[in-house]
Design an enzyme around this catalytic site. Structure first.
Site, short mmCIF file in Angstrom:
data_model
loop_
_atom_site.label_atom_id
_atom_site.label_comp_id
_atom_site.label_asym_id
_atom_site.label_seq_id
_atom_site.Cartn_x
_atom_site.Cartn_y
_atom_site.Cartn_z
N HIS A 175 0.84 -1.20 0.00
CA HIS A 175 0.00 0.00 0.00
C HIS A 175 0.88 1.26 0.00
O HIS A 175 2.00 1.23 0.50
CB HIS A 175 -0.88 0.05 1.26
CG HIS A 175 -2.04 -0.90 1.26
ND1 HIS A 175 -2.31 -1.74 2.31
CD2 HIS A 175 -3.01 -1.14 0.35
CE1 HIS A 175 -3.40 -2.44 2.05
NE2 HIS A 175 -3.84 -2.10 0.86
N CYS A 262 -2.94 0.24 9.60
CA CYS A 262 -3.95 -0.75 9.18
C CYS A 262 -4.91 -1.12 10.28
O CYS A 262 -6.04 -1.53 10.03
CB CYS A 262 -3.28 -2.04 8.73
SG CYS A 262 -1.67 -1.84 8.05
C1 CIR Z 1 -3.51 -7.67 3.19
O1 CIR Z 1 -2.68 -8.15 2.41
O2 CIR Z 1 -4.53 -7.11 2.80
C2 CIR Z 1 -3.26 -7.80 4.67
N1 CIR Z 1 -2.57 -9.00 4.95
C3 CIR Z 1 -2.49 -6.61 5.18
C4 CIR Z 1 -3.26 -5.32 5.08
C5 CIR Z 1 -2.52 -4.15 5.62
N2 CIR Z 1 -3.33 -2.99 5.58
C6 CIR Z 1 -2.88 -1.76 5.45
O3 CIR Z 1 -1.68 -1.57 5.22
N3 CIR Z 1 -3.74 -0.76 5.48
#
Ligand code: CIR
Length: 270
Positions: A175, A262
């Site tokens: 991201h 996140c």
């Molecule tokens: C994913 O790959 O979607 C999750 N394992 C990690 C998401 C992390 N989210 C974020 O950076 N906002």
């Protein structure tokens, strides 16, 4: 230092946060590289410390129950964008995460008068790609967020007075905010690979030190900067710049590409 205590700044001051407890299914969380499964008990301990830090600033933290059907649902940031005027429900680009957004919508409707949603069948966008600063909303195009999603977001938030600027998430990075965070209304913490793109011109930029790229995803939440533990040289830079830093264990979230931002939605409902 006084310059970091800015009054009434919607990009760093919040009355509320929403979190969701990690589910047993967290061991099936998405990851770019498999370095082993997260340990649920240790992740729960880190999660509790994270919530305690948010609450220590005086904010109300709403803790949602685990959602076993969605292994990545602890990462609530990706489900919505919360602004002072209203909330926008996202359309995650990871197929296994699409249903998480619908789970978040009713929560936000109890808190906000205005809740709108990204609905285009070809539109994909995740909150992790969105950096809200005082003057604009930067959205990184990534493997999870496409041009249609960004254009739809821009249309939805324009009536609320927000401008969206499309930028690029570095290749191979999950991201946009994996590589950056807002430290105060005019200051960004960034990896050098991202800041070198020039997308932060006009901002003061503090680069994380080389080899500590995983320290770039912090959150400024009221008077605190929450950062992942274990990045001493970047921590020194933040201390030296006058920020009040709280280190939070992130070893288990990091195994599934998660970090400080996140784990929460941060907002002041209207
Ligand atoms: C994913 O790959 O979607 C999750 N394992 C990690 C998401 C992390 N989210 C974020 O950076 N906002």
């Amino acid at each position: 230092m006084a310059q970091h205590k800015v009054l009434m700044s919607f990009s760093i001051q919040f009355s509320h946060a929403i979190t969701r407890r990690p589910a047993d299914s967290i061991t099936r969380g998405l990851r770019a590289v498999d370095t082993g499964n997260p340990d649920l008990a240790l992740m729960q301990a880190h999660h509790a410390a994270y919530i305690a830090a948010l609450r220590s600033t005086g904010a109300t933290v709403i803790e949602l129950p685990p959602l076993d059907a969605y292994p990545d649902s602890v990462f609530v940031e990706d489900t919505a964008l919360c602004l002072p005027q209203g909330a926008v429900i996202m359309r995650p680009g990871a197929p296994s995460r699409l249903g998480e957004a619908a789970e978040m919508a009713p929560q936000l409707r109890t808190l906000y008068r205005d809740v709108v949603a990204i609905t285009g069948a070809a539109s994909f966008i995740e909150g992790g790609d969105i950096l809200v600063t005082e003057g604009e909303i930067l959205v990184g195009r990534s493997a999870r967020t496409n041009a249609a999603g960004i254009a739809e977001l821009a249309r939805l938030v324009a009536p609320w007075g927000h401008e969206v600027r499309e930028v690029i998430t570095p290749p191979g990075v999950l991201h946009f905010k994996t590589d950056c965070s807002l430290l105060d209304p005019g200051t960004v913490l960034s990896t050098t690979r991202l800041s070198a793109s020039g997308c932060f011109s006009g901002y003061k930029v503090i680069d994380v030190t080389e080899g500590e790229e995983a320290a770039a995803n912090t959150i400024r939440f009221n008077d605190l900067v929450l950062m992942p533990a274990g990045f001493p040289r970047t921590r020194d830079r933040l201390d030296a710049a006058g920020f009040t830093v709280r280190e939070i264990g992130n070893s288990e979230c990091a195994k599934i590409d998660g970090g400080m931002s996140c784990l929460s939605l941060r907002f002041t409902p209207s």
